[in-house]
Write an enzyme that holds these catalytic residues in place. Structure first.
Site, mmCIF file in Angstrom:
data_model
loop_
_atom_site.group_PDB
_atom_site.id
_atom_site.type_symbol
_atom_site.label_atom_id
_atom_site.label_comp_id
_atom_site.label_asym_id
_atom_site.label_seq_id
_atom_site.Cartn_x
_atom_site.Cartn_y
_atom_site.Cartn_z
ATOM 1 N N GLU A 112 0.956 -1.159 0.007
ATOM 2 C CA GLU A 112 -0.138 0.145 -0.072
ATOM 3 C C GLU A 112 0.828 1.171 0.170
ATOM 4 O O GLU A 112 1.114 1.820 0.905
ATOM 5 C CB GLU A 112 -1.004 -0.026 1.265
ATOM 6 C CG GLU A 112 -1.847 1.112 1.190
ATOM 7 C CD GLU A 112 -2.859 1.397 2.482
ATOM 8 O OE1 GLU A 112 -3.782 2.413 2.532
ATOM 9 O OE2 GLU A 112 -2.582 0.534 3.352
ATOM 10 N N LYS A 159 -2.702 -2.053 -2.873
ATOM 11 C CA LYS A 159 -3.867 -1.227 -2.275
ATOM 12 C C LYS A 159 -3.238 0.166 -2.648
ATOM 13 O O LYS A 159 -2.276 0.648 -1.971
ATOM 14 C CB LYS A 159 -3.979 -1.438 -0.888
ATOM 15 C CG LYS A 159 -5.225 -0.475 -0.314
ATOM 16 C CD LYS A 159 -5.503 -0.721 1.144
ATOM 17 C CE LYS A 159 -6.731 0.039 1.681
ATOM 18 N NZ LYS A 159 -6.996 -0.382 3.135
#
EC number: 4.1.2.13
Length: 295
Positions: free
Chosen positions: A176, A213
């Site tokens: 992420e 993500k």
């Protein structure tokens, strides 16, 4: 790795619920839920209250595998129980929802236009506990605030270095590297980020699987090529500070990109609501995020 869970995350219809506020973000999550800081006097009481909030969400009939593929937990939540079962087991056994674990320890100070992750002492021990608790994958967050090539390369290299360590334990890492939605050069940052992600993906061993993500990109379907990479199980999007309505509207413009929302998911839920009010609000949020995720 649980192959049934792998297939569900890879090809299922739905989204990932992020229930992983921790440390400094927990008071904000409780405040949004209607519980002010004067309601608790120490960290133990605070985490007990946030677990009660998450338990209420998870046990709600609205929190259903028809719409939700997985849920990201905080370490404290992983170690607690719901109706006598560890949270991850309850999610999978009772709800059919795949459990993930947030493993980062927060962000370092801004440098080179980015915030790297702080060191994660005892990561191997945490990963071993995650495996024992039947966790499927992990999540760790960095932040990109400027289109600085050196900083963005640092972020992605750090993410993948730890991602390989996580994959070696049989877990699926969610990489992420968040691009700040308020960045003046967000689109330029996203171009640099994608180049670095492609470079790192090419360096992975053949059998390594990851998830990404990412912030909802400025350019429509900008990450479509990443979705085709054989290492990438799924690409999910964070809400990044957008309201739920705005995040859903932006997400729906990108085919194949599904939500992994936190604040946008719990928006409007409060401690004071009756069970009917709470479940109705949560059901609407889940339905709207689901619809945006399957466009």
């Amino acid at each position: 790795m649980n192959t049934t869970q792998l297939e569900r995350i890879h090809s299922g219809k739905g989204f990932i619920a992020a229930l992983d506020q921790s440390g400094g973000s927990t008071p904000k999550a409780l405040q949004q839920y209607g519980i002010q800081e004067d309601r608790y006097s120490n960290a133990d009481q605070m985490f007990e209250m946030v677990h009660e909030m998450r338990t209420r969400i998870i046990k709600s009939p609205a929190f259903d595998s028809e719409y939700i593929l997985g849920a990201i937990l905080f370490e404290n939540t992983m170690d607690r129980t719901i109706d006598g079962q560890f949270t991850a087991d309850y999610l999978w056994d009772k709800k059919g929802i795949v459990p993930f674990l947030k493993v980062d320890q927060g962000l370092a100070e801004l440098d080179n236009g980015v915030q790297l992750m702080k060191p994660i002492p005892g990561l191997d021990e945490l990963l071993k506990r995650a495996v024992e608790r039947h966790i499927f994958g992990t999540k760790m967050r960095s932040v990109i605030k400027e289109a600085n090539p050196a900083g963005i390369r640092q972020v992605v290299e750090q993410q993948f270095e730890l991602g390989k360590q996580i994959a070696a334990m049989g877990l699926v890492p969610i990489i992420e590297p968040e691009v700040d939605i308020y960045s003046a050069d967000k689109a330029a940052s996203e171009k640099l980020l994608k180049d670095e992600l492609i470079r790192q993906l090419a360096s992975l061993d053949q059998d390594v699987k990851i998830m990404l993500k990412l912030s909802i990109p400025t350019e429509t379907n900008f990450y479509s090529d990443l979705m085709q990479d054989p290492h990438v199980i799924r690409v999910v999007a964070l809400s990044g500070g957008y309201s739920q309505a705005e995040a859903n509207e932006k997400l729906a413009q990108h085919q194949g990109l599904i939500a992994s929302f936190s604040r946008a998911l719990s928006q409007g839920l409060t401690f004071q609501q009756s069970e009917d009010e709470f479940n109705t609000m949560l059901a609407k949020s889940i339905h709207d995020i689901y619809e945006a995720s399957i466009q």
